[in-house]
Write an enzyme that holds these catalytic residues in place. Structure first.
Site, PDB file in Angstrom:
ATOM      1  N   LYS A 116       0.837  -1.212   0.000  1.00  0.00           N
ATOM      2  CA  LYS A 116       0.000   0.000   0.000  1.00  0.00           C
ATOM      3  C   LYS A 116       0.864   1.251   0.000  1.00  0.00           C
ATOM      4  O   LYS A 116       0.522   2.251  -0.625  1.00  0.00           O
ATOM      5  CB  LYS A 116      -0.941   0.017   1.207  1.00  0.00           C
ATOM      6  CG  LYS A 116      -2.082  -0.956   1.079  1.00  0.00           C
ATOM      7  CD  LYS A 116      -3.195  -0.406   0.174  1.00  0.00           C
ATOM      8  CE  LYS A 116      -4.338  -1.401   0.069  1.00  0.00           C
ATOM      9  NZ  LYS A 116      -5.513  -0.861  -0.609  1.00  0.00           N
ATOM     10  N   LYS A 196      -4.728 -11.969 -11.877  1.00  0.00           N
ATOM     11  CA  LYS A 196      -5.899 -12.339 -11.085  1.00  0.00           C
ATOM     12  C   LYS A 196      -7.054 -11.404 -11.439  1.00  0.00           C
ATOM     13  O   LYS A 196      -6.850 -10.205 -11.625  1.00  0.00           O
ATOM     14  CB  LYS A 196      -5.528 -12.195  -9.603  1.00  0.00           C
ATOM     15  CG  LYS A 196      -6.641 -12.532  -8.652  1.00  0.00           C
ATOM     16  CD  LYS A 196      -6.151 -12.481  -7.205  1.00  0.00           C
ATOM     17  CE  LYS A 196      -7.373 -12.459  -6.270  1.00  0.00           C
ATOM     18  NZ  LYS A 196      -7.038 -12.476  -4.866  1.00  0.00           N
ATOM     19  N   LYS A 199     -11.143  -5.844 -10.132  1.00  0.00           N
ATOM     20  CA  LYS A 199     -11.748  -4.612 -10.610  1.00  0.00           C
ATOM     21  C   LYS A 199     -10.671  -3.578 -10.972  1.00  0.00           C
ATOM     22  O   LYS A 199     -10.780  -2.896 -11.986  1.00  0.00           O
ATOM     23  CB  LYS A 199     -12.638  -4.060  -9.495  1.00  0.00           C
ATOM     24  CG  LYS A 199     -13.792  -3.256  -9.990  1.00  0.00           C
ATOM     25  CD  LYS A 199     -14.698  -2.906  -8.822  1.00  0.00           C
ATOM     26  CE  LYS A 199     -15.997  -2.371  -9.368  1.00  0.00           C
ATOM     27  NZ  LYS A 199     -17.071  -2.379  -8.387  1.00  0.00           N
TER      28      LYS A 199
END
Ligand code: TRP
Length: 327
Positions: A116, A196, A199
Site C-alpha cells: 500500500k 488475477k 476490478k
C-alpha cells in the site's frame, strides 16, 4: 437453527461494489456452502475500506452493492449473519485495546502495508498500518476459530494469531487462536489470462451485468496464445476459457478433448462459456436487481445482522475491559 454446537467462522469482505466472477468462484461460493455447517458471520468491512476510499457516496453505494451481491448469490440471513463492520462499533474499541499489545515492528513488516505504501504514496495513513489489528478484532470479538480467506490473507491471519497470543500472555486466556481456512478454488484469472481477476486491473467478468456485457467480456478473453490456426490443437491446461468451464457443468473433460483435437475452436468455447455464465447467474441477477430496487430490504437485513451480534460483542467487551483494568 442450532448455532450453539457449531463452530464459529468469521470472514470479512471489502465493499468493492458489485461482485465479479472471480469473487464468486474464489470466495462467495465457499461462504454460501459454509453457512450450512457453521455458525457463519460475514462482515462487509467498511472501516477497513476507509484506508483507501475517501468518497462517502462511493463507499455507501459500494457497501450496499456488496450486500445485495452476497444476498443474491445465496447468503441467507436465516442461515448466517451478514452485517456491516461500522454497525458494530465495538470492533474499533477492541482494535484499540489489541493495539496496545501489538509491537509496531510486526505491523511495519506486513506485506500488504508495504504494498500500500507503494500503491498510494500520497496517502500512507495510520489506518493502513493498523489494518491487521482491526482485522484481528473483527475475528476475535466473536471468538471465531476459523476464517475462510484467500491465500493473499495469510500474513494477516498469522498476525491475528500473534496478537491473540500476545493478549492471552498478558491478560490470561481470553481468545482462541483463529485458523485460516483457505479456499480450494484456484486463483481465477481475468479476461487477460495473466492477472488475477480484479476490478482495479479491469479484467473482470461482471456476473450482474447485462447478458450483452458478459458476452462481450467473455468473447474478449485471451485463450491459448500459442494456438494460432483454428486447426492447431489447443492446450486446455493453459487456456483460461477452458479452465473456467470446470465451474459450469461436469462435461469439461469432453470439452477439453474437443480442444485438444481441434474439433472445436476458441470461439466455440467462448460462446459456450458465455451462454453458461449468463444462464447460471440469471436467477442471481434477478435477485440482485430486485434488491437494488428495494434498498430498504437490504438495509433491514444488515441492521438485523448487526443487532443479532450485539450481545456477543458486548459479552466479549465486558470480559476484556475487566481483564485490562478498565473498571
Ligand atoms: N483484509 C481482508 C481483505 O482485504 C478483509 C477482512 C477484514 C477480513 N477483516 C477480516 C478477512 C477478518 C477475514 C477476517 O480481503
Amino acid at each position: 437453527m442450532t448455532t450453539a454446537l457449531r463452530q464459529t467462522i468469521f470472514s470479512g469482505i471489502q465493499p468493492s461494489g458489485t461482485v465479479h466472477l472471480g469473487n464468486d468462484l474464489g470466495a462467495i461460493r465457499n461462504y454460501v456452502r459454509l453457512q450450512e455447517s457453521h455458525d457463519a458471520i460475514y462482515c462487509i468491512v467498511d472501516f477497513h475500506a476507509l484506508t483507501s476510499t475517501h468518497d462517502a457516496g462511493l463507499l455507501r453505494s459500494r457497501t450496499r452493492e456488496m450486500a445485495a451481491s452476497l444476498l443474491a448469490l445465496g447468503l441467507d440471513p436465516d442461515r448466517c449473519t451478514l452485517f456491516v463492520q461500522s454497525h458494530r462499533p465495538e470492533h474499533t474499541e477492541l482494535a484499540w485495546l489489541l493495539a496496545t499489545v501489538t509491537p509496531v515492528s510486526w505491523l511495519e513488516r506486513t506485506p500488504t502495508y508495504k504494498e500500500k505504501k507503494q500503491n498510494q504514496p500520497d496517502d500512507i495513513n495510520h489506518g493502513l498500518l493498523t489494518y491487521p489489528v482491526l482485522q484481528a478484532a473483527d475475528i476475535v470479538i466473536y471468538k471465531a476459530t476459523q476464517v475462510p480467506v484467500g491465500r493473499d490473507q495469510a500474513a494477516h491471519l498469522e498476525l491475528s494469531r500473534e496478537i491473540v497470543r500476545a493478549f492471552n500472555n498478558r491478560y490470561g486466556d481470553t481468545f482462541p487462536e483463529p485458523e485460516a481456512v483457505y479456499t480450494d478454488a484456484p486463483v481465477v484469472l481475468g479476461t487477460d489470462g495473466v492477472k488475477k481477476m480484479s476490478k482495479s486491473v479491469g479484467n473482470t467478468i461482471d456476473i450482474f451485468g447485462s447478458p450483452e456485457l458478459v458476452r462481450k467480456q467473455v468473447m474478449s478473453m485471451v485463450t491459448d496464445t500459442q494456438r494460432i490456426l483454428r486447426t492447431d490443437p489447443g492446450r486446455p491446461e493453459v487456456c483460461n476459457v477452458c479452465q473456467l468451464q470446470r465451474f459450469f457443468g461436469d462435461d469439461y473433460e469432453d470439452l477439453w478433448d474437443g480442444e485438444r483435437t481441434a474439433r472445436t475452436g476458441c470461439v466455440d468455447m467462448k460462446r459456450l462459456l458465455a451462454d453458461r455464465i449468463v444462464a447460471h447467474y440469471a436467477p442471481a441477477r434477478e435477485r440482485y436487481d430486485d434488491l437494488m430496487a428495494h434498498p430498504g430490504r437490504i438495509d433491514d437485513i444488515l441492521a438485523a445482522g448487526a443487532e443479532r451480534l450485539r450481545p456477543r460483542a458486548a459479552a466479549t467487551m465486558d470480559d476484556v475491559r475487566e481483564r485490562m483494568g478498565l473498571r
